[in-house]
Scaffold this motif. Structure first.
Motif, short mmCIF file in Angstrom:
data_model
loop_
_atom_site.label_atom_id
_atom_site.label_comp_id
_atom_site.label_asym_id
_atom_site.label_seq_id
_atom_site.Cartn_x
_atom_site.Cartn_y
_atom_site.Cartn_z
N LEU A 64 0.79 -1.21 -0.16
CA LEU A 64 -0.22 0.04 -0.02
C LEU A 64 0.88 1.13 0.19
O LEU A 64 0.86 2.15 -0.85
CB LEU A 64 -0.96 0.42 1.38
CG LEU A 64 -1.68 1.13 1.42
CD1 LEU A 64 -2.19 1.00 -0.22
CD2 LEU A 64 -2.81 1.27 2.04
N ALA A 65 1.87 1.47 0.89
CA ALA A 65 2.87 2.33 0.72
C ALA A 65 3.65 2.65 -0.37
O ALA A 65 2.94 3.65 -0.96
CB ALA A 65 3.46 2.01 1.92
N LEU A 66 3.71 1.73 -1.52
CA LEU A 66 4.03 1.66 -2.87
C LEU A 66 3.37 2.37 -3.44
O LEU A 66 3.93 3.15 -4.17
CB LEU A 66 4.53 -0.09 -2.85
CG LEU A 66 6.17 -0.50 -1.95
CD1 LEU A 66 6.48 -2.12 -2.54
CD2 LEU A 66 7.24 0.51 -2.76
N LEU A 67 2.56 1.48 -3.68
CA LEU A 67 1.50 2.42 -4.51
C LEU A 67 1.12 3.56 -4.48
O LEU A 67 0.92 4.96 -5.02
CB LEU A 67 -0.20 1.59 -4.04
CG LEU A 67 -1.20 1.91 -5.13
CD1 LEU A 67 -0.85 1.03 -5.87
CD2 LEU A 67 -1.90 0.63 -4.67
N LEU A 87 3.36 -10.66 -0.48
CA LEU A 87 4.12 -9.81 -1.76
C LEU A 87 3.49 -10.40 -3.40
O LEU A 87 3.46 -9.26 -3.65
CB LEU A 87 5.31 -10.15 -2.05
CG LEU A 87 6.23 -9.56 -2.76
CD1 LEU A 87 6.91 -8.41 -1.56
CD2 LEU A 87 7.87 -10.83 -2.24
N ALA A 88 2.62 -11.10 -2.68
CA ALA A 88 1.75 -11.60 -3.70
C ALA A 88 0.73 -10.61 -3.99
O ALA A 88 0.39 -10.34 -5.42
CB ALA A 88 1.06 -13.23 -3.74
N LEU A 89 -0.28 -9.76 -2.70
CA LEU A 89 -0.42 -8.99 -3.31
C LEU A 89 -0.38 -7.91 -3.98
O LEU A 89 -1.24 -6.92 -4.74
CB LEU A 89 -1.68 -8.70 -1.92
CG LEU A 89 -2.16 -10.11 -1.09
CD1 LEU A 89 -2.62 -9.81 -0.09
CD2 LEU A 89 -3.33 -10.22 -2.49
N ALA A 90 0.94 -7.60 -2.99
CA ALA A 90 2.20 -6.33 -3.89
C ALA A 90 1.60 -6.71 -5.42
O ALA A 90 1.61 -5.02 -6.30
CB ALA A 90 3.27 -5.76 -3.05
N ARG A 91 1.61 -7.37 -5.68
CA ARG A 91 2.27 -7.74 -7.31
C ARG A 91 0.92 -7.61 -7.72
O ARG A 91 0.72 -6.85 -9.07
CB ARG A 91 2.74 -8.87 -7.65
CG ARG A 91 4.22 -8.72 -6.79
CD ARG A 91 5.24 -10.68 -8.03
NE ARG A 91 6.07 -10.42 -7.49
CZ ARG A 91 6.50 -11.70 -6.86
NH1 ARG A 91 6.02 -11.97 -5.54
NH2 ARG A 91 7.90 -11.42 -6.38
N ARG A 93 -1.35 -5.84 -6.72
CA ARG A 93 -1.59 -3.91 -6.91
C ARG A 93 -1.06 -2.80 -8.09
O ARG A 93 -1.17 -2.09 -8.93
CB ARG A 93 -1.48 -3.18 -5.48
CG ARG A 93 -2.58 -3.97 -4.31
CD ARG A 93 -1.88 -2.99 -3.02
NE ARG A 93 -3.13 -3.06 -1.92
CZ ARG A 93 -3.05 -3.03 -0.43
NH1 ARG A 93 -1.89 -3.60 -0.11
NH2 ARG A 93 -3.89 -2.89 -0.11
N LEU A 94 0.48 -3.37 -8.35
CA LEU A 94 1.49 -2.29 -8.60
C LEU A 94 1.70 -3.60 -9.99
O LEU A 94 2.47 -2.85 -10.78
CB LEU A 94 2.46 -2.91 -7.19
CG LEU A 94 2.26 -1.88 -6.49
CD1 LEU A 94 2.83 -2.11 -5.20
CD2 LEU A 94 2.54 -0.22 -6.75
N LEU A 95 1.61 -4.18 -10.37
CA LEU A 95 2.04 -4.95 -11.44
C LEU A 95 0.59 -5.45 -11.83
O LEU A 95 0.97 -7.12 -12.30
CB LEU A 95 3.50 -6.31 -11.37
CG LEU A 95 4.37 -5.96 -10.17
CD1 LEU A 95 5.27 -6.61 -10.25
CD2 LEU A 95 4.93 -4.29 -11.29
N ARG A 102 -2.10 -3.25 -18.12
CA ARG A 102 -1.01 -2.53 -18.63
C ARG A 102 -0.16 -2.05 -17.27
O ARG A 102 -0.68 -1.16 -16.11
CB ARG A 102 -1.33 -1.08 -19.09
CG ARG A 102 0.74 0.00 -19.46
CD ARG A 102 0.37 0.40 -19.94
NE ARG A 102 1.74 1.89 -19.92
CZ ARG A 102 0.97 2.66 -20.75
NH1 ARG A 102 0.69 3.58 -21.11
NH2 ARG A 102 2.77 3.75 -20.83
N ALA A 103 1.58 -2.41 -16.91
CA ALA A 103 1.68 -2.34 -16.02
C ALA A 103 2.29 -0.72 -15.35
O ALA A 103 2.45 -0.02 -16.81
CB ALA A 103 3.29 -3.00 -15.57
N ARG A 104 2.22 -0.71 -14.09
CA ARG A 104 2.67 0.51 -13.90
C ARG A 104 4.52 0.89 -14.69
O ARG A 104 5.07 0.09 -14.23
CB ARG A 104 2.69 1.18 -12.08
CG ARG A 104 1.06 1.09 -11.79
CD ARG A 104 1.30 1.67 -10.04
NE ARG A 104 0.12 1.04 -9.71
CZ ARG A 104 -0.73 2.37 -9.85
NH1 ARG A 104 -0.17 3.90 -9.91
NH2 ARG A 104 -2.10 2.43 -9.52
#
Length: 285
Positions: A64-67, A87-91, A93-95, A102-104
């Motif tokens: 979330l902080a990365l987002l 980490l899978a959830l981070a991916r 969100r962000l990838l 489309r990826a960030r």
């Protein structure tokens, strides 16, 4: 806190309690992680994080902080080795290319350690964050020094490094709930047991890492939940109560944590606990 609020600790036998790690990670991502949004916002605002910033987040969890940093235009790299489920959830969100979108731009999620987030082509980072708050558990800063030592060579000289911690117990209503974990886990009390946050916790970590303190701040981060069940799931998702579950059982922990939450339940059923968190800005020499 990886865990962003607190690290997940092993039991006295060296084995983690049997839990559904996928469900726990989802509870963390959907319920608990957002409690520290005011902290993230305060730090990013103070440091004017935006386009051109290159952020390395240690213990990024579900991201979330990365987002939030990416939404400001920053290039972000998240590193975590403690929870593949988060980490899978981070991916996700962000990838989002994982599901066809489309990826960030300039976003990396690394399952490993800080040194795994750099190569000859990687520009130096302009900000390093360790948002997982320390200061409520005995020994909860152990391991952070090694991560900082590995991360600071990847950052520009003079780049800010942000450490976060719990505020004074008298300013953190959740402290009374955290004490339940220690009580139930006794006689396992040692590393991983609750203790009052100390004023110089963050400064001591920075000093050991060879960093130069350059300012600090306090942020109100109330823990608010829709109902008692959400509060219980959110708090258990931190991993703080694992030793208590191992020493007793899940039913006993659920019962006593729920009882400790009753003073904070409002008439409409919501649960509200005011808390203060502290952050320290240090500089790479």
């Amino acid at each position: 806190m990886t865990p962003t609020l607190v690290r997940q600790h092993l039991t006295h036998t060296g084995e983690a309690p049997r839990v559904n790690l996928g469900a726990r990670a989802r509870d963390w991502s959907e319920i608990q992680e957002r409690m520290l949004v005011p902290l993230y916002e305060a730090v990013y605002e103070r440091l004017e994080v935006g386009t051109g910033a290159r952020v390395l987040a240690l213990g990024c969890g579900s991201g979330l902080a990365l987002l939030m940093a990416a939404s400001r235009g920053a290039a972000v790299t998240g590193v975590d080795s403690s929870s593949p489920e988060r980490l899978a959830l981070a991916r996700e969100r962000l990838l989002p290319e994982a599901w066809g979108a489309r990826a960030r731009v300039e976003t990396r999620i690394v399952d490993g350690h800080p040194q795994d987030a750099a190569d000859a082509e990687t520009p130096a980072y302009t900000l390093v964050t360790a948002f997982e708050p320390i200061g409520c558990l005995a020994g909860d800063s152990e391991g952070l020094g090694g991560a900082l030592a590995a991360a600071t060579p990847l950052a520009e000289r003079g780049a800010p490094v942000v450490l976060a911690g719990w505020g004074p117990p008298e300013r953190c209503a959740t402290s009374s709930v955290l004490r339940v974990a220690t009580k139930l886990a006794d006689p396992l009390r040692s590393t991983g047991s609750w203790r009052p946050a100390l004023r110089d916790d963050l400064e001591e970590v920075a000093q050991r890492a060879g960093l130069k303190p350059d300012g600090s701040g306090r942020v109100s981060c109330p823990f608010g939940y829709a109902d008692m069940d959400s509060a219980l799931r959110g708090l258990l998702s931190t991993g703080l109560f694992d030793a208590a579950i191992a020493a007793t059982d899940q039913v006993q922990v659920d019962k006593e944590v729920t009882e400790s939450l009753h003073p904070y339940q409002r008439r409409d059923g919501t649960v509200w606990m005011p808390n203060v968190f502290r952050y320290l800005i240090a500089r790479v020499p």
